[in-house]
Scaffold this active site. Structure first.
Site, PDB file in Angstrom:
ATOM      1  N   ASP A 241      20.901 113.116 -46.344  1.00  0.00           N
ATOM      2  CA  ASP A 241      21.716 113.851 -45.589  1.00  0.00           C
ATOM      3  C   ASP A 241      23.194 113.405 -46.389  1.00  0.00           C
ATOM      4  OD1 ASP A 241      23.653 115.774 -45.115  1.00  0.00           O
ATOM      5  OD2 ASP A 241      23.924 115.317 -42.657  1.00  0.00           O
ATOM      6  N   HIS A 337      19.859 126.800 -43.999  1.00  0.00           N
ATOM      7  CA  HIS A 337      21.506 125.909 -43.992  1.00  0.00           C
ATOM      8  C   HIS A 337      21.720 126.055 -45.563  1.00  0.00           C
ATOM      9  CE1 HIS A 337      24.643 124.320 -42.610  1.00  0.00           C
ATOM     10  NE2 HIS A 337      24.287 122.925 -42.614  1.00  0.00           N
TER      11      HIS A 337
END
Length: 429
Positions: A241, A337
């Protein structure tokens, strides 16, 4: 979330970069705000430039962690361009009745001096608790911002920025008003837990009778030096991330992240400042962890092992959005996403993300109360955060695994010069 969460931009390249021209403002703010409801999260656009997080921190010998120091005075406030710290506190205050502009100015002067001293590894000027006596600066940063309600409380409504207009409601919101917004916002980060707590306690004591804590949240990130090689960190879903955080070396970095320097800033007191959106985003980990790894990768659009796109390559390889498998299906699903949050799918919208993970225990049924303290920086939240959230509303696969539980938007003015305090141009201008 993967592409934009655990960030860290190179420390100071943007400090000296020339200001960029403001972004095009074709659509009106009212038009964009009125379009409504994103179910998404902008946790870390696994596929895009959208919410880039700060870059991974360099491996650091443990013995040097405490000696690292960030300067309080500068063009921008600390805590925006620096790498992610291992420990953080976010706290909002409300001014007490009668404090007004004079009380707020005195408070910001005290807070700025305390922040300067603590960031230099010194004791607070009055009543220091000695909690961090032997710790060193530990990369401590303290950042201050003003909420929408601050301006009415201080009689400064005419100086409130249009960009601080309240965020629209999003369809995934389950917001607790008691843990949202606030007159004043403070972000504290450090690589030592005692140093971070020491700053939190010192600033809360400084508030005295002028301001009271409205809400406070605690977060964490990977410790510097925890990995042998610099790498993008993972969030609590186990995803890499922070791959695509904007970098100060990008030609449009300043234009996207900071309000233009004095002369073209609107309002002028926000020159070299930024707007921060803060969200407590709960991850529904029990549901997420029931998915197979392959199913999780389809939701995100990237490999869990190394963050590379499902279309192949490494973490930084571009995504092939047209690639299909043997059955003729898109390798990266339409609702992944990573695909939805790409900046080229959102008019180039980008944010500098600098979040913390959090864990606040377990519910009565054993469900973990954990997730992301989402913190993103942009020159205009309407063209950054709101634009992306609206796009996510159209069907982000990740939205069913997260819940937005608290929210805030704050104007963070530029850094204080030597002998000045943060917000002085607003409060004394």
């Amino acid at each position: 979330m993967p592409d934009q969460s655990l960030p860290q931009a190179p420390p100071s390249a943007a400090q000296d970069a020339p200001p960029q021209a403001p972004a095009d403002r074709g659509l009106s703010r009212r038009t964009l705000l009125g379009t409504a409801g994103a179910t998404g999260l902008v946790l870390g656009a696994a596929g895009g430039a959208v919410g880039y997080a700060a870059a991974p921190a360099s491996a650091t010998p443990l013995s040097s962690v405490g000696s690292d120091q960030v300067m309080f005075h500068g063009k921008h406030q600390p805590g925006i361009l620096q790498g992610l710290q291992a420990h953080g506190h976010l706290v909002a205050f409300d001014l007490t009745p009668g404090s007004g502009r004079t009380g707020a100015a005195a408070l910001l002067r005290r807070w700025s001096e305390t922040a300067r001293r603590l960031m230099a590894g010194e004791a607070a000027a009055h009543g220091d608790t000695d909690v961090a006596r032997d710790a060193g600066p530990s990369s401590l940063t303290v950042t201050f911002g003003f909420g929408h309600s601050f301006f009415a409380r201080t009689g400064l409504e005419e100086r409130r920025p249009v960009a601080l207009d309240p965020l629209p409601a999003f369809s995934s919101d389950h917001l607790d008003a008691r843990r949202s917004n606030g007159d004043l916002w403070v972000q504290i980060g450090a690589n030592d837990a005692l140093v971070a707590f020491h700053a939190l306690r010192a600033l809360q004591k400084d508030a005295g009778g002028v301001a009271r804590v409205r809400w406070q949240m605690n977060g964490f990130n990977r410790s510097p030096g925890a990995t042998a090689h610099p790498m993008t960190a993972r969030n609590l879903m186990g995803q890499v991330d922070g791959t695509r955080n904007p970098k100060p070396s990008d030609a449009d970095f300043d234009r996207r992240v900071f309000v233009p320097s004095s002369g073209s800033a609107d309002p002028a007191w926000m020159a070299n400042g930024s707007y921060v959106v803060v969200r407590r985003i709960r991850m529904l980990l029990d549901d997420w962890e029931q998915l197979s790894q392959a199913a999780q990768e389809q939701v995100i659009g990237r490999r869990k092992a190394d963050g590379a796109p499902l279309t192949g390559g490494t973490e930084t390889t571009g995504m092939d959005l047209e690639k299909t498998d043997a059955n003729g299906d898109l390798v990266i699903p339409l609702n992944a996403h990573a695909r939805i949050t790409r900046p080229d799918q959102n008019g180039g919208a980008a944010m500098l993300r600098r979040p913390f993970s959090y864990h606040d225990g377990f519910d009565a049924d054993g469900t973990p109360d954990a997730g992301l303290l989402f913190v993103c920086w942009q020159a205009d939240p309407l063209r950054g955060f709101v634009t992306v959230q609206r796009k996510l509303d159209r069907g982000d696969a990740l939205s069913r695994f997260v819940r937005h539980e608290a929210s805030g938007l704050f104007a963070v003015p530029g850094g204080a010069a030597e002998g000045e305090y943060v917000g002085q141009a607003l409060l004394e201008g």
